[in-house]
Design a protein around this motif. Structure first.
Motif, mmCIF file in Angstrom:
data_model
loop_
_atom_site.group_PDB
_atom_site.id
_atom_site.type_symbol
_atom_site.label_atom_id
_atom_site.label_comp_id
_atom_site.label_asym_id
_atom_site.label_seq_id
_atom_site.Cartn_x
_atom_site.Cartn_y
_atom_site.Cartn_z
ATOM 1 N N GLY A 145 0.762 -1.309 -0.001
ATOM 2 C CA GLY A 145 0.043 -0.034 0.049
ATOM 3 C C GLY A 145 0.683 1.205 -0.105
ATOM 4 N N LEU A 146 1.950 1.238 -0.680
ATOM 5 C CA LEU A 146 2.950 2.310 -0.297
ATOM 6 C C LEU A 146 2.997 3.290 -1.804
ATOM 7 C CD1 LEU A 146 5.767 0.881 1.736
ATOM 8 C CD2 LEU A 146 4.083 2.304 2.504
ATOM 9 N N GLU A 147 2.325 2.993 -2.736
ATOM 10 C CA GLU A 147 2.323 3.581 -4.166
ATOM 11 C C GLU A 147 1.861 5.147 -3.776
ATOM 12 O OE1 GLU A 147 1.465 2.936 -8.627
ATOM 13 O OE2 GLU A 147 0.279 1.753 -7.398
ATOM 14 N N LEU A 154 1.611 2.987 7.970
ATOM 15 C CA LEU A 154 1.793 1.867 8.613
ATOM 16 C C LEU A 154 0.899 0.773 8.790
ATOM 17 C CD1 LEU A 154 3.832 3.714 11.569
ATOM 18 C CD2 LEU A 154 4.667 3.167 9.379
ATOM 19 N N ASN A 155 1.306 -0.446 8.896
ATOM 20 C CA ASN A 155 0.471 -1.660 8.925
ATOM 21 C C ASN A 155 1.268 -2.984 9.659
ATOM 22 O OD1 ASN A 155 1.874 -2.856 6.921
ATOM 23 N ND2 ASN A 155 0.683 -1.840 5.531
ATOM 24 N N ASP A 156 0.665 -4.013 9.613
ATOM 25 C CA ASP A 156 1.172 -5.009 10.003
ATOM 26 C C ASP A 156 2.775 -5.344 9.763
ATOM 27 O OD1 ASP A 156 -0.974 -5.435 11.627
ATOM 28 O OD2 ASP A 156 -1.699 -7.083 10.502
ATOM 29 N N LEU A 205 10.734 2.170 7.152
ATOM 30 C CA LEU A 205 10.137 1.236 6.469
ATOM 31 C C LEU A 205 9.370 1.623 5.243
ATOM 32 C CD1 LEU A 205 9.812 -1.973 8.701
ATOM 33 C CD2 LEU A 205 11.378 -1.719 7.022
ATOM 34 N N ALA A 206 8.350 2.499 5.664
ATOM 35 C CA ALA A 206 7.365 3.187 4.687
ATOM 36 C C ALA A 206 8.170 3.863 3.715
ATOM 37 C CB ALA A 206 6.361 3.917 5.620
#
Length: 707
Positions: free
Chosen positions: A117-119, A141-143, A150-151
């Motif tokens: 989901g980072l696009e 951020l997520n699991d 990291l994002a």
């Protein structure tokens, strides 16, 4: 297609159009260049060959366009704009760049980041309007993406892939690689002292501009790398390359700009430089292959068109020491009459017996010339033969053995001589290649003849295509006696091929010699098209119609018959009658299909019908005092024979095991652009010894003069 070919050849449009039509009708290059001059505008074999090359390139490009459009259509991403781009491109590299963003790839870091989901974050960064990008990153951020770093890293991976897929950026890096790249090499430490690596020691620590690296050096470097002796690297000014990319993308020096800068560095190091360096090296290798294949093709042509002795009774010797010299006697057609082994050299030393045997065989079989292979014990055997007092003067020739062992173990040789071993077959080949080099050498895989550079390293498909074209050109330029030619020789005649060649030989064996060209039509499966393409290259000796032993095409016979009728003389009286031929008003005999170019060729052929374009073989003698490399001294002038030509010079046989090199810089007092302009294969020359390195078995020579 025509536009594409015109762009690459600058030939007249009508000539290209008509040539393509002829090629599409399965006409061969020799046939088109010789007998369709009116259609092509008098294009030669080289120009027609270029049309064939670019026609194939265009067809391959169109095939790739279709495949890419279909793949994109299946993905649902083919827009009218993309289709227009694909259709318009005439360059394979550009085409692949268009397809790159949609090409199915193995799992990438960018793909993983998109799944996480980072696009959207990557798009925000690329907009360069956000000064609090770390805060924005916290919203993604997520699991799996457990923190902002990291994002941002995942977003950079997506941006890196976008950068890698931009054709303008790729082209910018390509430009820098093409113009400024260095190729550098380093020896692998553990291989430095390897004996096999020593021939590559010049490249243990090497660096030069790739675009200036000559083909022979690049191929040597790549072979050394392939054999595991060195590591090869392509280098450019990385800082300059990164600056160029940054100036195209970074518009704001804020936090987003910093992230993009990191993404650019990643894209450059991980994606752009490796793939484009490989592309550059691949293109350089293809260019080097093309140059090496061109050298090989030129050499092969010269070798195939080497001087024939003609139909003579020949005694051929394949020299040897311990195993003796294999001896064969051949009749004027090259058929085997006798074979045995003599032992004139150590350890047996039966030279007196050998001399008596050779002398008696020369008398018994009415031998007219002697051929001696140039391998082991060649010089000693030549000296022995020259001691013999023959009743009649005999010419003694030293003949190249290159490829004879390959032929002797081949199916062709087994079929020709099923009851004889490889030594007999090899000796026969030596004798036959003196009589007619072309007829014998066509039986051997051209790569085995050894007249090129790095022939095993170049693209083998392209090499075979090029060499087959050369063989076909030479065979058809000389012409073929249909009643004596082997299957191998006939298979290269325009329009014939291996199967029809076999049919011709079988028909000949069953029905006897052909008495006319029209009789060739009786061969099974030899239809009108094959006859049209090949008839004029097939000769019938002593035919009822003398034109059957000429290069005049049967389709033109009626014109010659009309000329003879008008002149009131026979065809026989017209042939060789230069005075009568010069009186002919050729324009009077032009038709819708046959014009002045063909009629001029006919007149030229009739002046000297069936004339062999090759020079007759000449006897050659090495310096008898030179037996080994240790006998060479700088300053000596020696006779030699050119036995190989490369881009960097030529190799010369001076009568010893090692060939000497005339480097291109020692070929003339002026600049030498093309070695072939100064020497040709099998040419007899005088060389000057410049330097002798006995340890490395290297001899440096200079061209003194031609003989």
């Amino acid at each position: 297609m025509i536009k594409y070919i015109l762009k690459h050849t600058q030939l007249p449009e009508l000539s290209v159009k008509n040539t393509i039509e002829l090629l599409d009708q399965d006409c061969t290059i020799p046939f088109i260049s010789r007998y369709r001059k009116e259609k092509t505008g008098n294009l030669d074999e080289v120009q027609i060959g270029d049309i064939v090359t670019y026609k194939a390139q265009f067809e391959a490009l169109e095939k790739r366009k279709t495949a890419i459009a279909k793949a994109m259509q299946e993905q649902g991403v083919l827009t009218p704009e993309l289709q227009a781009k694909i259709t318009a491109t005439d360059n394979l590299t550009t085409l692949e760049d268009i397809y790159l963003p949609f090409k199915k790839k193995r799992k990438t870091k960018a793909e993983t980041a998109i799944k996480n989901g980072l696009e959207p974050l990557a798009k925000i960064i690329m907009a360069q309007r956000n000064d609090e990008i770390e805060f924005t990153a916290s919203k993604y951020l997520n699991d799996v993406i457990v923190n902002e770093d990291l994002a941002l890293e995942g977003a950079r991976h997506i941006i890196s892939e976008w950068i890698n897929e931009r054709s303008d950026i790729r082209n910018g890096i390509r430009y820098q690689l093409e113009n400024y790249a260095l190729i550098t090499t380093k020896v692998i430490g553990t291989k430095k002292d390897d004996e096999k690596a020593q021939k590559f020691r010049d490249y243990f620590d090497w660096s030069e501009a790739l675009k200036r690296s000559p083909s022979h050096r690049l191929l040597a470097i790549l072979r050394a790398e392939k054999e595991g002796f060195i590591r090869v690297k392509i280098e450019i000014d990385n800082d300059r390359a990164l600056d160029k990319i940054e100036s195209r993308i970074i518009k704001n020096n804020n936090a987003c700009g910093k992230q993009i800068e990191l993404a650019i560095q990643d894209a450059y190091k991980r994606l752009l430089l490796p793939s484009l360096s490989n592309e550059l090296l691949k293109n350089a290798k293809e260019k080097a292959d093309t140059e090496a294949i061109a050298v090989f093709s030129k050499n092969l042509k010269q070798l195939l068109l080497g001087s024939p002795l003609g139909e003579k009774r020949i005694l051929a010797l394949d020299p040897g020491f311990r195993t003796g010299c294999k001896l064969v006697c051949l009749d004027a057609q090259g058929d085997l009459l006798h074979n045995e082994t003599i032992y004139p050299h150590a350890p047996q030393n039966k030279s007196t017996e050998a001399i008596k045997k050779i002398s008696s065989l020369v008398d018994a079989y009415k031998i007219e010339a002697i051929a001696i292979g140039n391998g082991t014990a060649s010089r000693e055997t030549e000296q022995l033969v020259k001691r013999i007092q023959f009743k009649n003067p005999l010419e003694v020739f030293v003949v190249s053995e290159a490829g004879a062992s390959i032929y002797s173990a081949s199916k062709i040789a087994r079929d020709e001589f099923p009851d004889y071993d490889v030594t007999v077959r090899g000796s026969v080949s030596i004798g036959r290649r003196l009589a007619d080099p072309l007829a014998e050498l066509v039986k051997i895989d051209a790569k085995s003849i050894g007249v090129g550079q790095y022939q095993h390293d170049v693209d083998q498909t392209k090499l075979k295509q090029s060499l087959d074209t050369v063989v076909e050109s030479c065979v058809n330029a000389v012409g073929v006696n249909v009643n004596t030619a082997s299957t191998s020789l006939l298979s290269y005649v325009s329009g014939i091929g291996p199967k029809l060649a076999e049919n011709i030989v079988n028909y000949r064996n069953e029905n006897g010699a052909f008495t006319s060209r029209t009789a060739i039509k009786k061969v099974p499966r030899l239809g009108g098209k094959a006859f049209e393409q090949g008839a004029a290259f097939l000769r019938i000796k002593n035919a009822k119609n003398p034109l059957d032993d000429s290069a005049v095409h049967p389709e033109s016979y009626s014109i010659i018959e009309q000329i003879t009728k008008d002149l009131k003389i026979s065809i026989q009286d017209l042939i060789g009658n230069k005075e009568a031929l010069q009186k002919v008003n050729l324009e009077k005999y032009c038709t819708d299909t046959i014009g002045l170019p063909t009629l001029k060729d006919i007149v030229k052929e009739l002046e000297k019908p069936g004339l062999d374009i090759r020079e007759k073989a000449k006897v050659f003698s090495f310096n008898q005092d030179i037996r080994s490399i240790t006998d060479l001294v700088p300053g000596q002038l020696l006779p030699g024979i050119v036995n190989n030509i490369t881009n960097f010079g030529c190799f010369v046989d001076v009568g010893i095991k090692e060939s000497g090199l005339i480097h291109i810089s020692n070929m003339s007092t002026t600049f030498v652009k093309d070695v072939n302009e100064h020497v040709s294969l099998q040419q007899q020359i005088i060389v000057k010894v410049l330097e002798v390195d006995v340890a490395r078995k290297r001899i440096q020579l200079a061209l003194h003069k031609n003989m």
